[in-house]
Design an enzyme around this catalytic site. Sequence first.
Site, short mmCIF file in Angstrom:
data_model
loop_
_atom_site.label_atom_id
_atom_site.label_comp_id
_atom_site.label_asym_id
_atom_site.label_seq_id
_atom_site.Cartn_x
_atom_site.Cartn_y
_atom_site.Cartn_z
CE LYS A 52 -2.31 -2.58 3.42
NZ LYS A 52 -2.89 -2.71 4.79
CG ASP A 101 15.56 -1.18 4.32
OD1 ASP A 101 16.54 -0.92 4.54
OD2 ASP A 101 14.76 -1.74 5.56
CG ASP A 157 3.08 0.83 7.86
OD1 ASP A 157 3.91 0.28 6.89
OD2 ASP A 157 2.99 -0.07 8.84
P1 IMP Z 1 13.34 -4.20 1.02
O1 IMP Z 1 12.90 -5.36 0.60
O2 IMP Z 1 14.14 -4.38 2.41
O3 IMP Z 1 13.56 -3.17 0.44
O4 IMP Z 1 11.85 -3.69 1.87
C1 IMP Z 1 11.32 -2.81 1.33
C2 IMP Z 1 9.64 -2.62 2.04
O5 IMP Z 1 9.70 -2.76 3.51
C3 IMP Z 1 9.14 -1.32 1.73
O6 IMP Z 1 8.32 -1.41 0.56
C4 IMP Z 1 8.31 -1.02 3.09
O7 IMP Z 1 7.36 -1.71 2.67
C5 IMP Z 1 9.19 -1.70 4.11
N1 IMP Z 1 10.01 -0.76 4.50
C6 IMP Z 1 11.24 -0.91 4.81
N2 IMP Z 1 11.92 0.01 5.43
C7 IMP Z 1 10.80 0.93 5.80
C8 IMP Z 1 11.12 1.99 6.71
O8 IMP Z 1 11.79 2.64 7.41
N3 IMP Z 1 9.70 2.61 7.05
C9 IMP Z 1 8.52 1.92 6.60
N4 IMP Z 1 8.43 0.78 5.64
C10 IMP Z 1 9.78 0.35 5.41
#
Ligand code: IMP
Length: 182
Positions: free
Chosen positions: A50, A109, A165
């Site tokens: 979302k 992230d 969020d």
């Molecule tokens: P990744 O696979 O580690 O890149 O995770 C990405 C997903 O994790 C994003 O689409 C977010 O939903 C969530 N996410 C990662 N870091 C944050 C943060 O600092 N705040 C909120 N959501 C996060």
Amino acid sequence: MINGQTAMTLLANADLIHSAETVAAAVNRVARAITTRLHASQPLLLCVMKGGVPFAGQLLTRLSFPLDFDYLDVSRYGQATAGGALAWRVEPSLAVNGRTVLVVDDILDEGVTLAAIRDRLLQMGAAACFTAVLADKLHGREKPLQADFVALTVPDRFVFGYGMDACGAWRNLPAIYAMREG
Ligand code: IMP
Ligand code: MG
């Protein structure tokens, strides 16, 4: 989910990272970059649910060339799962085969989520897969993917607002905040 009072306390104890004005200007910049790159390819813009909603929505109003819009929804099986195993709650309903696709998400992230989405879309026959994120988290670790379009960078902290969020709360803020440690 957290209750309203807890959400208010959380926001009161957070640090402002990017103001609403800064975010809006950054979104405008990305919209121009996307226009330059993709205006002639009638891309299929895919919003990642979302968190991608505010960014994708604001981008849409600033892209004045033919495009299509759809969404997808994924969740990671958990931090422990390496290699990008994703649960697809909703796959795109419009055909991606042969299309130039632009995936729009809130934050890059570790990059696992977006890399897995890209791989799946290419496997589904997308001709090209571009990615746009509102925020790129600067943590110094190697990411499996760099986004093609990045609006802002954020420090290696838990951030929220503008789609992101904090325990389910505050996706609706026009600015980006970080939780205070300790
Ligand atoms: P990744 O696979 O580690 O890149 O995770 C990405 C997903 O994790 C994003 O689409 C977010 O939903 C969530 N996410 C990662 N870091 C944050 C943060 O600092 N705040 C909120 N959501 C996060
Ligand atoms: Mg997300």
